[in-house]
Scaffold this motif. Structure first.
Motif, mmCIF file in Angstrom:
data_model
loop_
_atom_site.group_PDB
_atom_site.id
_atom_site.type_symbol
_atom_site.label_atom_id
_atom_site.label_comp_id
_atom_site.label_asym_id
_atom_site.label_seq_id
_atom_site.Cartn_x
_atom_site.Cartn_y
_atom_site.Cartn_z
ATOM 1 N N MET A 1 -49.646 28.165 9.967
ATOM 2 C CA MET A 1 -48.375 27.707 9.409
ATOM 3 C C MET A 1 -47.311 28.777 9.539
ATOM 4 O O MET A 1 -46.152 28.566 9.290
ATOM 5 N N TYR A 2 -47.680 30.013 9.941
ATOM 6 C CA TYR A 2 -46.711 31.078 10.090
ATOM 7 C C TYR A 2 -46.101 31.111 11.490
ATOM 8 O O TYR A 2 -45.304 31.965 11.805
ATOM 9 N N ASP A 3 -46.496 30.210 12.395
ATOM 10 C CA ASP A 3 -45.970 30.194 13.742
ATOM 11 C C ASP A 3 -44.782 29.258 13.821
ATOM 12 O O ASP A 3 -44.658 28.308 13.073
ATOM 13 N N GLY A 4 -43.899 29.504 14.782
ATOM 14 C CA GLY A 4 -42.759 28.610 14.983
ATOM 15 C C GLY A 4 -41.487 29.397 15.170
ATOM 16 O O GLY A 4 -41.450 30.613 15.019
ATOM 17 N N LYS A 5 -40.413 28.713 15.462
ATOM 18 C CA LYS A 5 -39.126 29.357 15.704
ATOM 19 C C LYS A 5 -38.371 29.571 14.401
ATOM 20 O O LYS A 5 -38.523 28.824 13.446
ATOM 21 N N PHE A 6 -37.559 30.604 14.385
ATOM 22 C CA PHE A 6 -36.710 30.878 13.223
ATOM 23 C C PHE A 6 -35.611 29.837 13.152
ATOM 24 O O PHE A 6 -34.895 29.632 14.098
ATOM 25 N N ARG A 7 -35.507 29.157 12.016
ATOM 26 C CA ARG A 7 -34.454 28.157 11.814
ATOM 27 C C ARG A 7 -33.786 28.422 10.466
ATOM 28 O O ARG A 7 -34.187 27.881 9.437
ATOM 29 N N GLY A 8 -32.784 29.294 10.449
ATOM 30 C CA GLY A 8 -32.166 29.683 9.183
ATOM 31 C C GLY A 8 -31.581 28.524 8.412
ATOM 32 O O GLY A 8 -31.716 28.437 7.202
ATOM 33 N N ARG A 9 -30.913 27.609 9.130
ATOM 34 C CA ARG A 9 -30.272 26.492 8.425
ATOM 35 C C ARG A 9 -31.298 25.602 7.757
ATOM 36 O O ARG A 9 -31.132 25.197 6.603
ATOM 37 N N LEU A 10 -32.372 25.303 8.481
ATOM 38 C CA LEU A 10 -33.440 24.494 7.887
ATOM 39 C C LEU A 10 -34.057 25.203 6.704
ATOM 40 O O LEU A 10 -34.354 24.589 5.671
ATOM 41 N N ALA A 11 -34.230 26.509 6.819
ATOM 42 C CA ALA A 11 -34.831 27.255 5.727
ATOM 43 C C ALA A 11 -34.010 27.160 4.457
ATOM 44 O O ALA A 11 -34.555 27.051 3.364
ATOM 45 N N MET A 12 -32.680 27.198 4.588
ATOM 46 C CA MET A 12 -31.847 27.092 3.401
ATOM 47 C C MET A 12 -32.012 25.741 2.735
ATOM 48 O O MET A 12 -32.018 25.631 1.510
ATOM 49 N N LEU A 13 -32.178 24.694 3.537
ATOM 50 C CA LEU A 13 -32.392 23.370 2.968
ATOM 51 C C LEU A 13 -33.742 23.286 2.272
ATOM 52 O O LEU A 13 -33.866 22.734 1.183
ATOM 53 N N VAL A 202 -43.567 15.834 -14.952
ATOM 54 C CA VAL A 202 -43.021 17.113 -14.499
ATOM 55 C C VAL A 202 -43.337 17.242 -13.009
ATOM 56 O O VAL A 202 -44.479 17.048 -12.589
ATOM 57 N N VAL A 203 -42.313 17.555 -12.217
ATOM 58 C CA VAL A 203 -42.482 17.662 -10.766
ATOM 59 C C VAL A 203 -42.174 19.087 -10.321
ATOM 60 O O VAL A 203 -41.139 19.644 -10.666
ATOM 61 N N VAL A 204 -43.096 19.657 -9.574
ATOM 62 C CA VAL A 204 -42.901 20.982 -8.982
ATOM 63 C C VAL A 204 -43.004 20.831 -7.472
ATOM 64 O O VAL A 204 -43.988 20.290 -6.962
ATOM 65 N N GLU A 205 -41.984 21.298 -6.758
ATOM 66 C CA GLU A 205 -41.968 21.210 -5.302
ATOM 67 C C GLU A 205 -41.932 22.616 -4.705
ATOM 68 O O GLU A 205 -41.108 23.442 -5.097
ATOM 69 N N VAL A 206 -42.834 22.866 -3.772
ATOM 70 C CA VAL A 206 -42.958 24.193 -3.160
ATOM 71 C C VAL A 206 -42.796 24.059 -1.645
ATOM 72 O O VAL A 206 -43.612 23.417 -0.998
ATOM 73 N N PRO A 207 -41.747 24.652 -1.058
ATOM 74 C CA PRO A 207 -41.550 24.586 0.394
ATOM 75 C C PRO A 207 -42.311 25.681 1.120
ATOM 76 O O PRO A 207 -42.486 26.795 0.612
ATOM 77 N N PHE A 208 -42.773 25.367 2.304
ATOM 78 C CA PHE A 208 -43.458 26.319 3.172
ATOM 79 C C PHE A 208 -42.722 26.327 4.517
ATOM 80 O O PHE A 208 -43.048 25.575 5.428
ATOM 81 N N SER A 209 -41.722 27.181 4.633
ATOM 82 C CA SER A 209 -41.016 27.310 5.904
ATOM 83 C C SER A 209 -41.857 28.105 6.892
ATOM 84 O O SER A 209 -42.718 28.888 6.497
#
Length: 211
Positions: A1-13, A202-209
């Protein structure tokens, strides 16, 4: 999951999603359990000195150094104690200069500016492993990733064989859903805790960029 291209805009979302933990807890009222998300991260490729496997918590309010939490090992169906607050509250500058995290992961932890103006700034801390968590062995299934982060719970939390979480005097039915992004540049994990009473979930959401 740590592979891939840097996408700053997507990361902010994606980063705005982790702050939903704080919003959900606040909205559910003062009797709600104090919980949030956590991520196990390492420094950017080529950083010197290299930092590996540093856990960070994102919480809805301030906590004191030494505060203890359990993590949920989702694949094993159990809680494991403890992650312990090791630092003062961290900001984006500290995450970049002290820990040399990639920008996408900083965004995961700190959230977007517009979202934070409406919901409040997140409380980010470096954590350290203590107790059973030090030697805890996660599933070696290639699809398992509870070691990378997830749901952060009160230290006394427990989970039974039916998937019911006990937090203090309250019991919650846990539902989990992973929402992969269409461009395969990350995923959003959603934990929904439904109390036995008629109180709101209660909802907890955790993103994994990825980068």
């Amino acid at each position: 999951m740590y592979d891939g291209k840097f996408r700053g805009r997507l990361a902010m979302l994606l980063g705005t999603c982790l702050l939903a933990a704080a919003a959900a807890v606040a909205a559910a009222g003062p009797a709600s359990p104090f919980m949030g998300g956590w991520r196990n991260l390492h420094s950017a490729n080529g950083a010197d000195p290299a930092l590996r496997d540093v856990p960070f918590a994102v919480l809805p309010a301030a906590v004191a150094k030494g505060a203890r939490f359990s993590i949920l090992d989702r694949e094993a169906g159990r809680t494991v104690c403890c992650l312990v607050v090791e630092s003062e509250r961290l900001d984006a500058i500290a995450l970049e200069t002290r820990y040399r995290l990639p920008g996408v992961w900083i965004a995961d932890l700190t959230g977007g500016e517009e979202y934070n103006r409406r919901r409040g700034e997140p409380h980010i801390y470096e954590m350290k492993r203590e107790g059973d968590l030090v030697d805890h062995v996660y599933s070696d299934d290639p699809a398992a990733y509870s070691d990378m982060g997830g749901l952060l719970l009160p230290a006394d939390a427990s989970m039974d064989a039916t998937g019911v979480l006990t937090l203090g005097a309250d019991r919650y039915r846990l539902q989990f859903k992973s929402l992969p992004f269409a461009d395969e540049n990350g995923a959003l994990d959603r934990y929904t805790l439904q109390p036995a009473s008629a109180a709101p979930a209660v909802v907890v959401e955790v993103p994994f960029s990825t980068y």
